[in-house]
Write an enzyme that holds these catalytic residues in place. Structure first.
Site: not given
Length: 499
Positions: A280, A354
């Protein structure tokens, strides 16, 4: 906070302050507010006549009784328009009144049950909302403050006064539920607010075990060896870039029902998320400690479920890991085999939540759940879609989705339904594996849920994307800046209605 219920006249209570209310547009107050006005020689009517108090939603005014009322202060709070009044308005005005009391240095506050009279709300529901608003509105995370940085003003005692003795049991029940649910929410807020160095997966597991021991839940914590034995390869793959080992937490509440399908609550527990190799940007990365907001909500909800002793068999599962760009980290292009056996092509290591949920959902299947609900700070795309006002709700069962959405409406934790269409499932098909972990920018919140759906095995499932609601950068009435504990109140309400 010490919370109690008293039957009687609020104007006779010896306390630091009493809280009364007024609907917008009322110029001749009635009930307890009207009685207070008479005791104050028309002081409240004068405020109204002069335009200093209109009853506008969340407006406050403080009066100092010259005599006739033993309370030191009267805090008047506006309820807004009567036709628009809701249970969440009770939480908000209770919070505003409590915050005003704390600013005044009040330690002991006495309040009427907003909405329990002219508001037309059920006494227990109104009392629960008053307590939730007060406790959550005065919450502060000051664990790391030193010296005299804190103002030291704490609201230590809250007394709810109900005039009608016939409502005593209902008000007491609602107040107790409100305190338990608020405590669970505050636990979740605390867990989210601790920094990553203080709350790695091992510590999160320790906190969950301590909570379970305190309330009578069973708790099993799988270390990396047992995680490997279970075949949870996607959880291990996310964790392999970090020096901090993963943990898989199992909390169980039998609800007096040792057999039968449980409700399974599943939380994403990424205790710090750098994005891994798909790192990020530096700006804002500090708040990636909140990427375990789903795990925190499950732990807080399980605490409340046990303390309420809800007659619903409930299982809480937390997949906890860091996501770091270490030398052993998962790489874009890697292919891993999940616990279910499906192969996954890694397109982005920043789509890691996920992955850990894939194994957690697979693990949940052994319980043959009556329903499974996962909570995850899954996608920035959900923030683009819904902002910070609602969480995304996606389900394979319309009845379950409706239950979850209704619980959100009652608690003010709004869950907004989004669809998974066949085109969304097509987006996450891989050319070289069974599935890939991101379908690109279009419909990102939905394709993230579609990935999780691929591991659901024939049971009702709902997914809550809480990326926009688990953390807030601005103060709201009963949600101060920081971790929100979003989901605890919704889940408990869901379970109570299942009961």
């Amino acid at each position: 906070m010490d919370i109690s219920v008293t039957i009687g006249n609020i104007l006779e209570q010896q306390t630091d302050g009493i809280v009364l209310n007024l609907f917008e547009g009322v110029d001749a107050p009635g009930g307890a507010t009207g009685a207070a006005d008479r005791a104050l020689n028309g002081g409240i009517r004068s405020l109204i006549a002069d335009g200093d108090f209109t009853g506008k939603f969340k407006q406050t005014s403080v009066l100092y009784p010259p005599g006739g009322i033993p309370a030191k202060r009267v805090i008047l709070v506006g309820l807004g328009k009567q036709e628009a009044f809701t249970l969440d308005h009770v939480r908000q005005v209770s919070s505003v009144a409590a915050q005003q009391a704390r600013k005044l240095g009040i330690n002991s506050l006495t309040t009427i049950v907003h909405g329990g009279g002219a508001g037309g709300l059920h006494a227990a529901d109104a009392a629960q909302a008053v307590v939730e608003g007060t406790v959550l509105g005065t919450y502060r995370f000051s664990h790391y403050k030193t010296g005299d940085q804190d103002d030291g003003n704490d609201l230590d005692r809250l007394t709810l006064v109900e005039f009608d003795a016939a409502k005593q049991a209902e008000v007491e029940r609602g107040a107790l539920i409100g305190q338990i649910v608020a405590d669970g929410t505050c636990l979740a807020r605390d867990l989210v607010s601790h920094p990553g160095n203080e709350m790695p997966p091992t510590v999160l597991a320790e906190r969950a075990r301590e909570m379970a021991d305190g309330v009578g839940l069973s708790c099993d914590v799988l270390d990396e060896t047992r995680i490997a034995e279970e075949g949870m390869r996607t959880l291990l793959a996310v964790a392999q870039g970090s020096a901090q080992p993963p943990r898989f937490i199992v909390l169980e509440h039998d609800g007096g029902k040792t057999h039968g399908p449980p409700v399974v609550l599943i939380g994403k527990g990424i205790t710090f998320d750098t994005g891994g190799i798909s790192i990020k940007g530096a700006e804002g990365m500090w708040d990636m400690k909140f990427d375990m907001g789903g795990a925190a909500a499950v732990i807080g909800a399980m605490q409340a479920t046990a303390r309420l002793n809800l007659p619903v068999r409930t299982v809480g599962l937390v997949a906890a890991s860091e996501n770091m760009p270490g030398s052993r980290a998962l790489k874009p292009g890697d292919i891993i085999r999940s616990m279910l056996g499906k192969t996954i092509e890694i397109r982005s290591t920043d789509a890691e939540g996920r992955l850990v949920l894939a194994d957690a959902i697979t693990y949940a299947a052994r319980y043959k759940p009556a329903a499974a609900i996962d909570l995850a700070t899954l996608t920035g795309a959900c923030i683009i879609a819904l902002g910070h006002e609602a969480s995304g709700l996606i389900s394979n069962n319309d009845g379950l989705a409706d239950e979850v959405a209704r619980a959100g409406g009652r608690t003010g934790e709004i869950a907004w339904c989004l669809p998974i269409l066949e085109g969304h499932r097509e987006q996450i098909k891989s050319d070289i594996a069974d599935i890939k972990n991101t379908g690109g920018r279009p419909a990102g919140a939905i394709t993230g849920a579609a990935f999780i759906e691929a591991f659901v095995q024939d049971f009702p499932w709902a997914h809550l994307d809480i990326a926009g609601t688990a953390w807030t950068d601005k103060d709201r009435p009963y949600i101060p800046r920081g971790g929100t504990g979003w989901g605890v109140r919704l889940l408990v309400d869901f379970l109570r209605n299942r009961a």
